[in-house]
Each structure stands twice: as structure tokens, then as C-alpha cells.
Enzyme design. Structure first.
Site, PDB file in Angstrom:
ATOM      1  N   CYS A   1       0.840  -1.214   0.000  1.00  0.00           N
ATOM      2  CA  CYS A   1       0.000   0.000   0.000  1.00  0.00           C
ATOM      3  C   CYS A   1       0.866   1.252   0.000  1.00  0.00           C
ATOM      4  O   CYS A   1       1.505   1.577   1.012  1.00  0.00           O
ATOM      5  CB  CYS A   1      -0.926  -0.035   1.215  1.00  0.00           C
ATOM      6  SG  CYS A   1      -1.817   1.505   1.519  1.00  0.00           S
TER       7      CYS A   1
ATOM      8  N   CYS B   1       0.001   3.903   2.599  1.00  0.00           N
ATOM      9  CA  CYS B   1       0.413   3.460   3.935  1.00  0.00           C
ATOM     10  C   CYS B   1       1.849   3.888   4.211  1.00  0.00           C
ATOM     11  O   CYS B   1       2.189   4.298   5.329  1.00  0.00           O
ATOM     12  CB  CYS B   1       0.300   1.945   4.066  1.00  0.00           C
ATOM     13  SG  CYS B   1      -1.371   1.293   3.902  1.00  0.00           S
TER      14      CYS B   1
END
Length: 320
Positions: A66, A69
Site C-alpha cells: 500500500c 500506507c
């Protein structure tokens, strides 16, 4: 409101998805363990539920693939460290440990939940700017907010109270200050939804830049539009209630009543119908009642009394 008296402004957000180097956990200010740590499904109850009875705990749901993230994690770590023990940060890799995120209805990452006294009380999705993360931690940890975060909070409170006009003006002024704040764009969309002008709300949403339409900051507005489309095809609530009285396990009738109650603004009633389905048959419609309740939470907001009450009751059903 169809003449758009409030104005609107749209911009782009800088994402900067570079990965940050791992950071060593910080020691807790009170010596009660690290401020920042990783957790697993097996240790979640100790690291989060029990620990949050001593001080607020932020749970960061993330995954190695991600990009956002990688942007958010170092921001969270800096902000938690700067808070000097007022909150803790617990990180959970959903690739390795997916069950808790699934139970809490995490549909996109990064997602951050704040736990206090063993219960989730607030949260956000997406890689927020550092100023908004700091304001979020300040609110959870009991300190002040920055002016933009305070203005957003005030505008959202006006919107929740049904004052679409003043809320829209405040959202518009925030966008004039910083057109990249998609939360204010979403708020302006919601103002038109509250005023009953779904067509113009759709127009505003369609004006969002193509690379931002799926941003988590717009998820509530998107969900509200989706729910409005769903309720247009529902039946007579009196007949649906009669079906439930004849068969308490008529989950479809109860589900439809929940959607009607939501459309009428009866949040506690809507949550009650869905929680009853979860209690009676968690597997019905592929866990559809819980999933719909999570959608309602997005629409109502994490701090709405109906959300907090229903989330506590849902947690009891899922984790007791």
C-alpha cells in the site's frame, strides 16, 4: 441551493508515496511499554483493548503493498512521538492478520482507529496531511486543534445539526484557504444532499478531478448518494413491519426497514434493525447486515452518538 450560492473550489493533493525507513519503537512516557509497536490477531486484545483502558491507542491497519500506507506511517509515528505519551500507536499488517480489520469493516487502507476504554471511538481513512494527523491525535489525546481542523469540525457539526447553509459557507471558505482539502469538498456535497438537491450534489462530485474521485475523504458523500439510490426502490414500511411481526427471521424485511429508517434520519432505529439481524444470523446475505451498518457509520461519522452506541453494541456481538 441549485444556483450554487456558496461557490466551490477543487484542487489536487500531493501524495508522495515514498517508503520511509523503519523507526525503532519509542519508550512510553510512563514506562508502561513502547509508544509504537506491531500487533497480531493473537495479541490484539492485550495491545489494544486492554492497553486502551490506560491511555488512547491508535490502530494503523496497513499492508506492505500500500503506497499511501508508506506515506502515512512515518507521519503517524512522528505525531505519536511528539505527543509524548498521550497516545500509543499499534500497527497491524492486514496481509498477515486480516480478521480484525474485516470485523471492523475496514474497506480501504490505510485506516486508523482510535480506541479508548476498550472501544473504537474515532478514526479516519487515507493518508492525511501531517497537520490533520496531529490535530486528530491532539483531539484524542486531550489537547488543542489547528485552525483548519477546528473549522472542519465546526462545519461538520453544523451539517450534523441540519444547518446546511452555514455549513456550506464554512466548507467553501476552507476550500478557498486550501483547495486540496477533499474533506471540505465532501462536506459541500453533503450540504446539497441534506438540502434535497441530489442532482447538484452529483454535479459537484463529478467535478472532482479524476485522480481524486476514489479518495477516502469523499467516501461518506459517495455512500450517501448510494444509500439515496437504494431507498428509492424500497417498499411500504407498514407492510415490512407486518412481515417482521409475522416472522421475526424475515431478515430482508428488517434490512429494508433499516434503510428506510436511515433515510428518515432515525439512526438508532436503523442500527437496531441491522444489529438484530447480526444477532440472529451473522451469515445472512454474506454478512450483509454488518456491512451495511459499517456504511451507515461512514455516513453518520465516527463521533455521532448513534455510531458510537451501535459500534459498541456491534463490538460486543463480534468479540464477546
Amino acid at each position: 441551493m441549485s444556483n450554487n450560492p456558496y461557490g466551490s473550489s477543487y484542487g489536487t493533493q500531493t501524495t508522495g508515496l515514498g517508503a520511509a525507513a523503519p523507526k525503532a519503537p519509542s519508550a512510553g512516557a510512563n514506562g508502561s511499554g513502547p509508544l509504537i509497536k506491531d500487533t497480531t490477531t493473537a495479541t490484539f486484545a492485550v495491545d489494544v483493548i486492554q492497553a486502551s483502558r490506560q491511555q488512547p491507542v491508535l490502530v494503523d491497519f496497513w499492508a506492505p503493498w500500500c503506497g499511501p500506507c508508506k506515506q502515512l506511517t512515518p507521519i503517524l509515528e512522528r505525531a505519536v512521538t511528539a505527543a509524548e505519551g498521550r497516545v500509543k500507536l499499534v500497527k497491524m499488517n492486514i496481509d498477515d492478520h486480516p480478521s480484525i480489520a474485516g470485523q471492523l469493516g475496514v474497506k480501504s487502507i490505510p485506516a486508523v482507529f482510535a480506541f479508548v476504554d476498550g472501544q473504537p471511538v474515532d478514526g479516519f481513512m487515507g493518508a492525511l496531511p501531517e497537520s490533520e494527523v496531529t490535530a486528530f491525535i491532539a483531539r484524542i489525546g486531550g489537547t488543542g486543534e489547528d485552525p483548519v481542523a477546528a473549522a472542519l469540525e465546526e462545519a461538520r457539526a453544523l451539517l450534523a445539526a441540519g444547518d446546511a447553509g452555514n455549513a456550506a459557507q464554512l466548507f467553501a471558505s476552507i476550500l478557498q484557504h486550501d483547495p486540496s482539502i477533499l474533506g471540505a469538498t465532501a462536506g459541500l456535497v453533503e450540504c446539497y444532499l441534506l438540502a434535497g438537491d441530489a442532482a447538484y450534489a452529483r454535479t459537484l462530485m463529478d467535478q472532482v478531478p479524476a485522480d481524486k474521485v476514489d479518495d477516502p475523504a469523499l467516501s461518506v458523500a459517495r455512500t450517501k448518494l448510494k444509500l439515496m439510490e437504494e431507498i428509492s426502490a424500497l417498499g411500504d414500511p407498514v407492510a415490512l413491519q407486518a412481515r417482521i411481526e409475522g416472522d421475526a427471521d424475515d431478515h430482508q424485511a428488517r434490512f429494508d426497514l433499516a434503510l428506510i429508517a436511515q433515510a428518515r434520519g432515525h439512526r438508532t432505529e436503523a442500527a437496531g434493525h441491522l444489529l438484530e439481524i447480526v444477532k440472529r444470523d451473522r451469515t445472512w446475505n454474506e454478512d450483509g447486515a454488518r456491512k451495511k451498518l459499517i456504511e451507515f457509520f461512514e455516513v453518520w461519522g465516527a463521533m455521532d452518538p448513534a455510531t458510537k452506541d451501535a459500534r459498541r453494541r456491534l463490538s460486543t456481538l463480534l468479540f464477546s
